[in-house]
Design a protein around this motif. Structure first.
Motif, PDB file in Angstrom:
ATOM      1  N   GLN A   1      -7.621  14.802  -7.740  1.00 15.66           N
ATOM      2  CA  GLN A   1      -8.001  13.557  -7.082  1.00 15.66           C
ATOM      3  C   GLN A   1      -6.912  12.498  -7.284  1.00 15.66           C
ATOM      4  N   PRO A   2      -6.436  11.858  -6.189  1.00 14.36           N
ATOM      5  CA  PRO A   2      -5.458  10.782  -6.409  1.00 14.36           C
ATOM      6  C   PRO A   2      -6.089   9.595  -7.133  1.00 14.36           C
ATOM      7  N   TRP A   3      -5.393   9.065  -8.097  1.00 14.85           N
ATOM      8  CA  TRP A   3      -5.868   7.855  -8.765  1.00 14.85           C
ATOM      9  C   TRP A   3      -4.672   7.134  -9.381  1.00 14.85           C
TER      10      TRP A   3
ATOM     11  N   SER B   1       3.270  11.765   4.222  1.00 15.46           N
ATOM     12  CA  SER B   1       3.624  11.477   2.831  1.00 15.46           C
ATOM     13  C   SER B   1       3.020  12.526   1.898  1.00 15.46           C
ATOM     14  N   THR B   2       1.845  13.040   2.248  1.00 16.16           N
ATOM     15  CA  THR B   2       1.234  14.080   1.418  1.00 16.16           C
ATOM     16  C   THR B   2       2.154  15.303   1.325  1.00 16.16           C
ATOM     17  N   THR B   3       2.672  15.730   2.481  1.00 17.44           N
ATOM     18  CA  THR B   3       3.557  16.899   2.453  1.00 17.44           C
ATOM     19  C   THR B   3       4.814  16.632   1.671  1.00 17.44           C
ATOM     20  N   SER B   4       5.405  15.441   1.877  1.00 14.21           N
ATOM     21  CA  SER B   4       6.697  15.249   1.223  1.00 14.21           C
ATOM     22  C   SER B   4       6.531  15.141  -0.282  1.00 14.21           C
ATOM     23  N   ILE B   5       5.371  14.671  -0.744  1.00  9.09           N
ATOM     24  CA  ILE B   5       5.163  14.583  -2.188  1.00  9.09           C
ATOM     25  C   ILE B   5       4.878  15.968  -2.784  1.00  9.09           C
ATOM     26  N   LEU B   6       4.038  16.741  -2.103  1.00 12.37           N
ATOM     27  CA  LEU B   6       3.616  18.007  -2.684  1.00 12.37           C
ATOM     28  C   LEU B   6       4.574  19.152  -2.400  1.00 12.37           C
TER      29      LEU B   6
ATOM     30  N   GLU C   1      11.516  10.496  -4.659  1.00 12.34           N
ATOM     31  CA  GLU C   1      10.830  10.144  -5.903  1.00 12.34           C
ATOM     32  C   GLU C   1       9.460  10.809  -5.985  1.00 12.34           C
ATOM     33  N   GLY C   2       8.790  10.901  -4.830  1.00 12.95           N
ATOM     34  CA  GLY C   2       7.419  11.410  -4.830  1.00 12.95           C
ATOM     35  C   GLY C   2       7.342  12.828  -5.349  1.00 12.95           C
ATOM     36  N   HIS C   3       8.269  13.662  -4.912  1.00 11.95           N
ATOM     37  CA  HIS C   3       8.204  15.047  -5.350  1.00 11.95           C
ATOM     38  C   HIS C   3       8.543  15.178  -6.836  1.00 11.95           C
ATOM     39  N   LYS C   4       9.462  14.321  -7.295  1.00 15.76           N
ATOM     40  CA  LYS C   4       9.789  14.321  -8.729  1.00 15.76           C
ATOM     41  C   LYS C   4       8.569  13.930  -9.542  1.00 15.76           C
ATOM     42  N   MET C   5       7.838  12.923  -9.042  1.00 18.81           N
ATOM     43  CA  MET C   5       6.613  12.522  -9.728  1.00 18.81           C
ATOM     44  C   MET C   5       5.628  13.685  -9.780  1.00 18.81           C
TER      45      MET C   5
ATOM     46  N   LEU D   1       0.418  10.209  -4.777  1.00 19.88           N
ATOM     47  CA  LEU D   1      -0.402  10.222  -3.565  1.00 19.88           C
ATOM     48  C   LEU D   1      -1.191   8.929  -3.439  1.00 19.88           C
ATOM     49  N   ALA D   2      -1.692   8.428  -4.582  1.00 20.28           N
ATOM     50  CA  ALA D   2      -2.498   7.214  -4.539  1.00 20.28           C
ATOM     51  C   ALA D   2      -1.657   6.018  -4.136  1.00 20.28           C
ATOM     52  N   THR D   3      -0.474   5.876  -4.722  1.00 16.35           N
ATOM     53  CA  THR D   3       0.326   4.704  -4.376  1.00 16.35           C
ATOM     54  C   THR D   3       0.810   4.802  -2.935  1.00 16.35           C
ATOM     55  N   ALA D   4       1.040   6.021  -2.451  1.00 14.58           N
ATOM     56  CA  ALA D   4       1.439   6.187  -1.048  1.00 14.58           C
ATOM     57  C   ALA D   4       0.297   5.796  -0.124  1.00 14.58           C
ATOM     58  N   ALA D   5      -0.904   6.272  -0.436  1.00 13.04           N
ATOM     59  CA  ALA D   5      -2.033   6.009   0.458  1.00 13.04           C
ATOM     60  C   ALA D   5      -2.430   4.541   0.428  1.00 13.04           C
ATOM     61  N   ILE D   6      -2.543   3.971  -0.785  1.00 17.51           N
ATOM     62  CA  ILE D   6      -2.967   2.573  -0.868  1.00 17.51           C
ATOM     63  C   ILE D   6      -1.869   1.665  -0.307  1.00 17.51           C
ATOM     64  N   GLY D   7      -0.618   2.010  -0.607  1.00 16.77           N
ATOM     65  CA  GLY D   7       0.497   1.235  -0.062  1.00 16.77           C
ATOM     66  C   GLY D   7       0.516   1.289   1.449  1.00 16.77           C
ATOM     67  N   SER D   8       0.246   2.471   1.998  1.00 17.79           N
ATOM     68  CA  SER D   8       0.196   2.610   3.450  1.00 17.79           C
ATOM     69  C   SER D   8      -0.902   1.743   4.028  1.00 17.79           C
ATOM     70  N   PHE D   9      -2.022   1.708   3.317  1.00 26.24           N
ATOM     71  CA  PHE D   9      -3.140   0.900   3.798  1.00 26.24           C
ATOM     72  C   PHE D   9      -2.782  -0.578   3.790  1.00 26.24           C
ATOM     73  N   VAL D  10      -2.240  -1.039   2.660  1.00 27.42           N
ATOM     74  CA  VAL D  10      -1.867  -2.452   2.551  1.00 27.42           C
ATOM     75  C   VAL D  10      -0.862  -2.823   3.634  1.00 27.42           C
ATOM     76  N   ALA D  11       0.184  -1.993   3.747  1.00 28.51           N
ATOM     77  CA  ALA D  11       1.240  -2.298   4.706  1.00 28.51           C
ATOM     78  C   ALA D  11       0.724  -2.194   6.138  1.00 28.51           C
ATOM     79  N   GLY D  12      -0.086  -1.170   6.390  1.00 27.16           N
ATOM     80  CA  GLY D  12      -0.605  -0.998   7.743  1.00 27.16           C
ATOM     81  C   GLY D  12      -1.484  -2.166   8.150  1.00 27.16           C
TER      82      GLY D  12
END
Lengths: 173, 515
Positions: free
Chosen positions: B238-240, B76-81, B96-100, B110-121
């Motif tokens: 820093q992601p936040w 997800s980091t690569t696809s966003i950046l 959407e991520g790259h547009k953001m 990055l933050a919503t991807a990482a935290i979302g991944s954590f919640v879902a995982g």
């Protein structure tokens, strides 16, 4: 983006009818599987009526059928979509000037690994691959290559207890 | 509760310093290969397989599972950046991520991807722990005829349901099955497709085949089409997330999880379909429809959660039935076989320490991933600067090393080159890779179950449908095979209706992306 071009199923790289080669490959593979199956001996067995032949015959037939269907598909203008990726740029055709030296480095390693040992052949493999891929910083590339080969040699030796061939450097390493 | 106790025991396995170290190593490697272009979790595990021969199976699998989960975060980091989705399952995130990121909201994406991944995982892993024993309880009562049916279904769905061209899927599965034939017939001991070469009589090592198709084929393919122009990465801090971002993210996370897990657990679910579904659901439910297409946070949060939940889902049939449904699961199954562990429903009985240790380690790995991805995202993004000649030379180098280390014979390297060439040709002409790998792994197992079923019925062909489940599964198989005809008839009768609008980038074959 190249995605618009590929969405129609006609990628930039993939024109011509070279895909018929894949159909031929499938056909040959199918024929070989069937030929190989034909010489299998099926012992009479009540408990194993399937025998060693059944699956090869199914698989060989599947390959032959897909070969024919793929050939028809290609002749009618169907094309497989070439794979995309982060570092893949499909706007230029396959760059054989990169691939062939790369394959050369690979083959060289196969020939040398037993005789010259991994440290030599691995160094050549890495250095040759970097060169083929466009690295021209000879000194840095060379240092990195030797380091990689040495590190993996000793890493495998001590860490994994796998003794890669030392070859001509047998007494030194 | 029984499951709960087993899980606690699992934690005591996973928290030993040794296993904890392998979990850390796994998530670090996984994030790295997720970020790096040209290398994904399946390839990474294939490359590591030969190195893990001497490891404790539990530790090795804990590391592999870490790589699997980590690859999702890194992807997800690569696809966003970079806007070039590494994994097929992060295609949507890129939209959407790259547009953001372009709009200066990379940190939030990055933050919503990482935290979302954590919640879902985490939820997904909990569901795995809850459901897998139930599946096992049901599955241990099944006979070979049902297994045969389930495996045929698994093989067929991977071949025919996923992918752009069914025909090319079948061609690929045929090749995989043929490669799986090489070696000795297990019942009569006759040699098949050996051609008098003694080195082939033990069959082709799955490790060598997997490394050839994934690593060598991929490296040569990328070498042939190496992007000469520099790609621009969006710099990131820093992601936040702000309060508003949390408010808009938590529901998509949960909905994404609810979509991702069941799809991952299905034989042909995969991660692509649920991420797409999640995207369209969020697009419909959002209060900010105008932002979609310009960087809506919901469009990142939902699909990323779906992606990770589906990874947990995928592990359910893998652990409970021995049925791999994607490339990474396929290679993990190959790892089990390599360690001499029989996959299937008896795995939970025979290897409780391994299974529950693995599940517990997923909870730990997921937490570790959140910790290393939130504060260190800018650091990971730097990996993208690695000179490409070194990256791809390194992949070839380690592929050679790994394949050679299996048996220490140069002949394996010849096989590696030949099958690598096959992998290259398959990428060139759009033959999907996944059916080949799954065919290679499931082929011998299918034959085994087929013959077992006949042995049990004393050669009576009705033994194939002696169990009601087998009949049901074959009905599904027939439906899948007949589907193109049904679809054709449907289109005939309703010619005016167009298919649902799909974003352009979705029309790519999900398997065309690297595995």
């Amino acid at each position: 983006m190249t995605q618009q071009a590929t969405a129609a199923g006609k990628p930039a790289a993939g024109t011509g009818r070279s895909e018929l080669g894949i159909a031929a490959l499938l056909g040959v593979a199918g024929a070989v599987v069937l030929w190989d199956a034909s010489r299998l001996v099926v012992p009479y067995s009540v408990s194993d009526p399937v025998g060693p032949k059944t699956l090869p015959i199914i698989i060989g037939s599947l390959l032959l059928v897909t070969a024919v269907m793929l050939a028809v598909n290609v002749l009618r203008g169907g094309r497989g979509q070439a794979e995309e990726g982060e570092d893949v740029d499909l706007s230029h055709p396959s760059d054989w000037k990169t691939v062939l030296p790369l394959a050369g480095a690979f083959v060289l390693n196969i020939l040398l690994i037993g005789v010259a040992g991994w440290v030599v052949s691995g160094t050549l493999l890495f250095w040759g691959s970097v060169w083929a891929l466009g690295g021209r910083n000879y000194v840095r590339d060379g240092v990195v290559s030797v380091t990689m080969a040495l590190l993996t040699f000793y890493g495998f030796y001590f860490g994994l207890d796998i003794k890669l061939p030392a070859g001509i450097l047998a007494g030194i390493l | 509760m029984d499951t709960f106790n087993l899980l606690l025991q699992g934690f005591s396995t996973a928290l030993t310093p040794m296993n904890l170290m392998f979990a850390c190593l796994g998530v670090l490697l996984g994030t790295a290969v997720g970020v790096l272009p040209g290398i994904g979790p399946a390839m990474a595990i294939a490359l590591l397989l030969p190195l893990t021969y001497n490891l404790e199976p539990t530790s090795a699998l804990i590391m592999f599972a870490g790589i699997y989960y980590g690859g999702m975060y890194g992807g997800s980091t690569t696809s966003i950046l970079l806007n070039t989705p590494g994994e097929s399952s992060t295609v949507i995130t890129a939209i959407e991520g790259h547009k953001m990121a372009k709009a200066g909201r990379a940190a939030q994406a990055l933050a919503t991807a990482a935290i979302g991944s954590f919640v879902a995982g985490t939820i997904g892993t909990a569901l795995l722990a809850a459901f897998a024993p139930l599946v096992v309880k049901f599955a241990v009562s099944l006979g070979p005829s049902s297994y045969l049916a389930i495996m045929v279904l698994g093989l067929l769905t991977v071949t025919a349901v996923l992918g752009a061209s069914k025909l090319r899927g079948f061609a690929s599965v045929g090749l995989g099955l043929a490669i799986g034939l090489v070696g000795m017939d297990p019942v009569t001991g006759q040699q098949r497709l050996v051609f008098g070469i003694p080195l082939l009589s033990d069959g082709l090592d799955i490790v060598v085949v997997a490394v050839a198709i994934f690593a060598v084929g991929e490296a040569f393919w990328i070498a042939a089409h190496l992007r000469r122009s520099k790609m621009s990465t969006i710099p990131v801090g820093q992601p936040w997330m702000g309060k508003q971002d949390w408010k808009r993210s938590w529901k998509p996370w949960l909905r994404g999880t609810a979509l991702g897990f069941p799809f991952g657990a299905m034989p042909a679910g995969g991660a692509e379909v649920p991420t797409f579904l999640s995207y369209s659901v969020e697009k419909k439910l959002t209060k900010h429809p105008e932002e979609f297409g310009h960087g809506a946070i919901e469009g990142v949060a939902g699909p990323e959660a779906a992606n990770n939940a589906s990874a947990a889902g995928t592990l359910t049939p893998l652990l409970a039935l021995g049925l791999p449904t994607n490339a990474t699961a396929g290679v993990m199954l190959a790892a089990l076989i390599q360690f001499g562990i029989q996959p299937g429903p008896l795995l939970f009985q025979n290897e409780p320490i391994l299974v529950w240790g693995l599940i517990a380690s997923l909870f730990i790995g997921n937490t570790l991933l959140l910790l290393i991805n939130l504060p260190m995202a800018p650091l990971w993004a730097r990996l993208l600067r690695i000179p490409r000649p070194y990256l791809y030379a390194g992949i070839l180098f380690f592929a050679t090393l790994g394949a050679y280390a299996v048996n220490l014979q140069a002949f394996d390297l010849v096989i590696l080159l030949v099958l690598g060439a096959l992998g290259f040709a398959m990428r060139r002409f759009g033959l999907p890779i996944l059916p080949l790998i799954i065919g290679l792994i499931l082929g011998p197992r299918i034959e085994n179950q087929l013959r077992k079923a006949f042995q049990l019925s004393a050669g009576d062909i009705s033994g194939l449908w002696s169990e009601p489940l087998a009949v049901g599964v074959y009905a599904v198989v027939a439906l899948i095979l007949a589907w193109p005809l049904v679809a054709l008839a449907w289109r005939r009768f309703r010619p005016g209706e167009e298919a649902v609008q799909v974003p352009a980038s979705l029309e790519r074959d999900p398997h065309q992306s690297r595995l």
